[in-house]
Design a protein around this motif. Structure first.
Motif: not given
Length: 522
Positions: A417-434
């Motif tokens: 996903q987005n050129g990367k394989t999953y890592k448990l301890d990496r943030i990939d995207l960030q959103s704001k509540v609401g």
């Protein structure tokens, strides 16, 4: 050499080496000082490998003959999980995850992982506004979680892989069912690396949220949980083959409520909830001499009933339907072949039709209202996210000359996903509540992938496929949606709780191999 031939060639090279297994590494990355709950995956002191073997010898293993399994029996109702609470608007229960032998084939016992000893697991039925408290006891020799698929609940209660229940330990999940969330959901494990294995071993169950103001509450209900299973000649569930890892595992036996080709009786109109709980099998459902009246998707009612000849359900999708007969008498429920361009599989080898059940529709008197509900519209989006699913086939190039460790890494770095394989301890995207967001999700691989995001419901705004942009046929809310090869979907959604969310392909083997990301909601 085309893609399929390329993969077949490399599979033969792998076979010459023998048995290998997949691995992934997750070196430390900054989690923005997030509280990771019970996370304990330090590569310095943890055996950092996926331990389930890929069995190349199993590609053509003798399988159990379907004639050894009872068929044409009346469909059994799902057993309800008992509510132990005596308080109003409260649901309290216990789930024990137990390894158990059950007799599926005549005279042979199959080892399963079970919820409370049942296949499928007990059905959970609650109402909007209920306070839910479920104690989960893990009797397995491996860690697990329970993910409440599709429910809008806090992340720390949603069974993320960061919060495992260790072997022979327990935890209590507590959450409140939101108002206006009546729908057809399910629950299943979500542990790191071994979600697919635990699901094909039997761990899955229905979770239904009801409303006290329901326009179809006058109808009787049925649940059809569609799952598949592979059994060897001894009626045991074998481990994954290389083909399973590449395409997602499809068991050769397709069941409804754990039964092979049952008899289903439908008196008058009945509201039928259909769940695709297969790890990777796509369903193209049809009924002889009847039409589907679609009334709901994953996350509840659509606005108006729609008549369909075929129901398409990608893995993890659900629908609510009413069957309308066009001719009296018994009929067959079946699924037809859907070509998603699987690797190492010739289309001519695929069954074009699989019969699932024999139906007897007794009577039909149409009492379905013209309007089921009015879906509120999202406000204008103020943020955009982009996710791209892809495959790196070059990881398999020259595989016959690689060491065993290099083979493990290659297999575990193929689905991205987005050129990367999953890592448990990496943030990939960030959103704001609401914050209302537009997600543009693109499939740049050579195979369909169902997209799932935790903790929210979304609406499909548009699809761009083969350079043509189209709007959906009807408005609906989903938590899982299929992406065709080369397709971009525009989705609108909002996250309501702070914390860590997952988004991933819901072909479970692809999820396990890294087609997944972490979303931090702040």
């Amino acid at each position: 050499m085309n893609r399929r031939q390329f993969l077949q060639f490399n599979a033969l090279s792998i076979a010459s080496i023998g048995m290998v297994y997949a691995t992934q590494s997750h070196n430390g990355h900054n989690m923005h000082n997030m509280n990771m709950g019970h996370m304990n995956h330090n590569p310095k002191n943890t055996k950092d490998i996926y331990t389930d073997f890929i069995s190349l010898e199993s590609e053509n293993m003798p399988l159990l003959d379907a004639s050894q399994i009872p068929q044409n029996q009346s469909l059994k109702k799902l057993q309800l999980l008992k509510n132990q609470s005596k308080s109003k608007n409260s649901f309290k229960a216990k789930i024990e995850i137990i390894e158990k032998e059950l007799e599926i084939a005549k005279g042979k016992k199959t080892r399963f992982y079970t919820y409370n000893g049942l296949i499928p697991g007990p059905k959970i039925e609650v109402y909007e506004g209920d306070e839910v408290e479920i104690e989960v006891i893990n009797h397995l020799n491996e860690e697990t979680t329970i993910h409440w698929h599709g429910l809008e609940i806090p992340p720390e209660q949603d069974g993320n892989p960061h919060n495992p229940i260790k072997p022979h330990q327990s935890r209590i999940y507590k959450f409140t069912i939101p108002q206006n969330s009546a729908g057809t959901y399910w629950y299943h494990p979500h542990p790191h690396y071994i979600t697919g294995k635990q699901v094909y071993m039997g761990l899955a169950g229905a979770f239904v949220v009801k409303s006290k103001k329901d326009s179809l509450s006058h109808l009787q209900e049925q649940d059809w949980i569609i799952s598949d299973i592979r059994l060897d000649k001894n009626a045991q569930i074998p481990q994954n083959t290389l083909t399973d890892w590449l395409n997602g595992r499809e068991g050769e036996l397709v069941l409804i409520n754990g039964q092979l080709n049952p008899q289903i009786t439908i008196d008058k109109e009945q509201r039928i909830r259909i769940y695709n709980m297969c790890a990777a099998r796509y369903l193209n459902l049809k009924v002889e001499n009847a039409e589907f009246i679609l009334v709901g998707t994953d996350c509840g009612f659509i606005e108006k009933p729609i008549t369909k000849d075929t129901l398409f359900l990608s893995p993890a999708s659900r629908v609510e339907i009413i069957l309308k007969p066009t001719k009296q008498g018994e009929s067959k429920l079946y699924t037809t072949y859907y070509d998603r361009d699987k690797m190492m599989v010739e289309k001519s080898q695929e069954p074009q039709r699989i019969d699932l059940a024999t139906l007897s529709i007794k009577e039909f008197i149409n009492t379905i209202p013209e309007i089921l509900r009015k879906l509120p519209k999202f406000k204008k989006a103020t943020s955009t996210k982009e996710v791209v699913f892809s495959e790196d086939h070059m990881q398999m190039h020259g595989i016959s000359k690689k060491t065993q460790e290099e083979i493990k890494v290659a297999l575990a770095s193929m689905f991205l996903q987005n050129g990367k394989t999953y890592k448990l301890d990496r943030i990939d995207l960030q959103s704001k509540v609401g914050e209302v967001e537009t997600w543009k999700v693109t499939n740049k691989s050579h195979m369909d992938h169902p997209f799932h995001i935790h903790g929210t419901h979304f609406e499909v705004i548009s699809s761009t496929y083969k350079k043509k942009k189209t709007k959906p046929e009807f408005r609906a809310l989903y938590d899982t949606i299929n992406l065709r090869q080369g397709e971009t979907l525009e989705l609108q959604m909002v996250q309501k709780y702070k914390g860590l969310r997952m988004y991933h392909c819901h072909i479970l083997e692809h999820e396990d191999l890294g087609m997944m990301g972490n979303l931090e909601v702040i």
